[in-house]
Write a protein that holds these residues in place. Structure first.
Motif, mmCIF file in Angstrom:
data_model
loop_
_atom_site.group_PDB
_atom_site.id
_atom_site.type_symbol
_atom_site.label_atom_id
_atom_site.label_comp_id
_atom_site.label_asym_id
_atom_site.label_seq_id
_atom_site.Cartn_x
_atom_site.Cartn_y
_atom_site.Cartn_z
ATOM 1 N N GLY A 99 14.360 9.076 33.948
ATOM 2 C CA GLY A 99 14.455 8.640 32.560
ATOM 3 C C GLY A 99 15.146 9.601 31.618
ATOM 4 N N HIS A 100 15.857 10.571 32.150
ATOM 5 C CA HIS A 100 16.516 11.574 31.307
ATOM 6 C C HIS A 100 17.901 11.106 30.851
ATOM 7 C CE1 HIS A 100 13.371 14.491 31.954
ATOM 8 N NE2 HIS A 100 13.443 14.279 33.253
ATOM 9 N N ARG A 101 18.591 12.000 30.174
ATOM 10 C CA ARG A 101 19.936 11.695 29.659
ATOM 11 C C ARG A 101 20.964 12.593 30.358
ATOM 12 N NH1 ARG A 101 17.769 11.959 23.517
ATOM 13 N NH2 ARG A 101 17.385 14.061 24.219
ATOM 14 N N PRO A 102 21.176 12.384 31.655
ATOM 15 C CA PRO A 102 22.084 13.274 32.392
ATOM 16 C C PRO A 102 23.523 13.217 31.891
ATOM 17 C CG PRO A 102 21.476 11.394 33.756
ATOM 18 C CD PRO A 102 20.639 11.330 32.507
ATOM 19 N N GLN A 103 23.923 12.077 31.314
ATOM 20 C CA GLN A 103 25.276 11.968 30.781
ATOM 21 C C GLN A 103 25.487 12.941 29.631
ATOM 22 O OE1 GLN A 103 22.893 9.735 30.573
ATOM 23 N NE2 GLN A 103 22.762 8.919 28.499
ATOM 24 N N GLN A 104 24.394 13.407 29.018
ATOM 25 C CA GLN A 104 24.457 14.406 27.950
ATOM 26 C C GLN A 104 24.063 15.786 28.475
ATOM 27 O OE1 GLN A 104 21.855 12.865 24.911
ATOM 28 N NE2 GLN A 104 23.145 11.095 24.530
ATOM 29 N N ASN A 105 23.985 15.900 29.797
ATOM 30 C CA ASN A 105 23.593 17.144 30.456
ATOM 31 C C ASN A 105 22.199 17.581 29.994
ATOM 32 O OD1 ASN A 105 24.061 19.113 32.365
ATOM 33 N ND2 ASN A 105 24.961 20.531 30.895
ATOM 34 N N ASP A 106 21.302 16.605 29.832
ATOM 35 C CA ASP A 106 19.955 16.855 29.321
ATOM 36 C C ASP A 106 18.932 16.327 30.319
ATOM 37 O OD1 ASP A 106 17.554 17.050 27.978
ATOM 38 O OD2 ASP A 106 18.288 16.142 26.129
ATOM 39 N N CYS A 107 18.345 17.219 31.074
ATOM 40 C CA CYS A 107 17.345 16.840 32.072
ATOM 41 C C CYS A 107 15.926 17.175 31.614
ATOM 42 C CB CYS A 107 17.646 17.513 33.406
ATOM 43 S SG CYS A 107 19.106 16.836 34.235
ATOM 44 N N LEU A 108 15.756 17.410 30.317
ATOM 45 C CA LEU A 108 14.428 17.646 29.744
ATOM 46 C C LEU A 108 13.983 16.450 28.899
ATOM 47 C CD1 LEU A 108 11.949 19.418 29.096
ATOM 48 C CD2 LEU A 108 13.268 20.345 27.171
ATOM 49 N N HIS A 109 14.798 16.043 27.957
ATOM 50 C CA HIS A 109 14.438 14.952 27.053
ATOM 51 C C HIS A 109 14.644 13.606 27.740
ATOM 52 C CE1 HIS A 109 15.361 18.423 24.464
ATOM 53 N NE2 HIS A 109 14.233 18.032 23.900
ATOM 54 N N ASN A 110 14.028 12.585 27.152
ATOM 55 C CA ASN A 110 14.028 11.269 27.780
ATOM 56 C C ASN A 110 14.753 10.239 26.928
ATOM 57 O OD1 ASN A 110 12.164 11.899 30.047
ATOM 58 N ND2 ASN A 110 10.837 12.432 28.339
ATOM 59 N N CYS A 111 15.145 9.162 27.565
ATOM 60 C CA CYS A 111 15.760 8.039 26.861
ATOM 61 C C CYS A 111 14.680 7.267 26.110
ATOM 62 C CB CYS A 111 16.432 7.107 27.865
ATOM 63 S SG CYS A 111 17.777 7.873 28.776
ATOM 64 N N TYR A 112 15.080 6.612 25.017
ATOM 65 C CA TYR A 112 14.167 5.784 24.234
ATOM 66 C C TYR A 112 14.555 4.327 24.406
ATOM 67 C CZ TYR A 112 12.857 10.077 21.857
ATOM 68 O OH TYR A 112 12.410 11.331 21.579
ATOM 69 N N PRO A 113 13.677 3.385 24.472
ATOM 70 C CA PRO A 113 12.261 3.623 24.713
ATOM 71 C C PRO A 113 12.087 4.176 26.116
ATOM 72 C CG PRO A 113 12.750 1.295 24.920
ATOM 73 C CD PRO A 113 14.026 1.979 24.491
ATOM 74 N N GLY A 114 10.933 4.785 26.355
ATOM 75 C CA GLY A 114 10.751 5.407 27.650
ATOM 76 C C GLY A 114 9.319 5.789 27.924
ATOM 77 N N LYS A 115 9.204 6.677 28.888
ATOM 78 C CA LYS A 115 7.877 7.050 29.373
ATOM 79 C C LYS A 115 7.003 7.693 28.314
ATOM 80 C CE LYS A 115 10.437 10.714 31.508
ATOM 81 N NZ LYS A 115 10.913 11.278 32.717
ATOM 82 N N MET A 116 7.607 8.312 27.294
ATOM 83 C CA MET A 116 6.798 8.922 26.237
ATOM 84 C C MET A 116 6.073 7.880 25.396
ATOM 85 S SD MET A 116 9.874 8.288 25.385
ATOM 86 C CE MET A 116 11.131 9.470 25.631
#
Length: 185
Positions: free
Chosen positions: A126-143
């Motif tokens: 559920g991360h944003r790998p296209q933004q090189n972000d493997c910490l934050h998640n896409c919205y809506p999502g698991k959070m």
């Protein structure tokens, strides 16, 4: 406040510093709970566990239903470069446990745990790998599940009488604030 939800975030501090910070927070939390008790208001304290990122998150396109596999992936130094190793994702599990132990050591402290760690560790997809972000998640999502867990806890622990007491205390507080403002004028 009648509900506190606390979390340390993804900002690393060594274990000694982290434990010290939790111990400094303890008297504030105990005083808050005592104030709630004196006002006959049922207050709720929640600790939300911290969630590590997933190294190489672009390699995942679905949930992984094996905690051992995901924790091994997160803890494996071979999955990091110099930059991502500095995020200390590999330490989140241990530090979540350290914090919970510090809170549990406060015998009078009443709290519940919103366990985001286990929920999210199994979801490297559920991360944003296209933004090189493997910490934050896409919205809506698991959070979004955190809100569902919070609502579940509150429904389990609150009665209609609790809601009435809270409304009465809030009304008294507003009246006192109005009286203080009138007297100051």
């Amino acid at each position: 406040p009648v509900i506190l939800i606390l979390n340390r975030g993804a900002h690393y501090a060594n274990d000694t510093t982290l434990a010290s910070e939790i111990r400094k927070l303890a008297p504030v939390l105990l005083e808050w709970q005592d104030a709630c008790d004196r006002a006959s208001i049922k207050c709720h304290l929640f600790w939300r566990t911290s969630v590590p990122g997933h190294p190489h998150c672009a390699n995942f396109s679905a949930p992984v239903n094996d905690m051992f596999v995901m924790e091994s992936h997160i803890e494996n130094p071979m999955n990091y470069n110099e930059t991502t190793w500095a995020f200390h994702w590999q330490d989140f599990k241990r530090q979540n446990e350290l914090i919970l132990q510090e809170l549990e050591n406060l015998e009078r402290l009443r709290f519940d745990v919103i366990d985001a760690y286990h929920l999210n560790t199994l979801r490297p997809d559920g991360h944003r790998p296209q933004q090189n972000d493997c910490l934050h998640n896409c919205y809506p999502g698991k959070m979004d599940v955190y809100n569902q867990l919070l609502l579940h806890f509150l429904k389990m622990q609150r009665s209609s009488k609790d809601s009435e007491r809270f409304a009465a205390a809030l009304k008294r507080r507003k009246e006192n604030a109005h009286d203080n403002q009138t007297n100051a004028s």
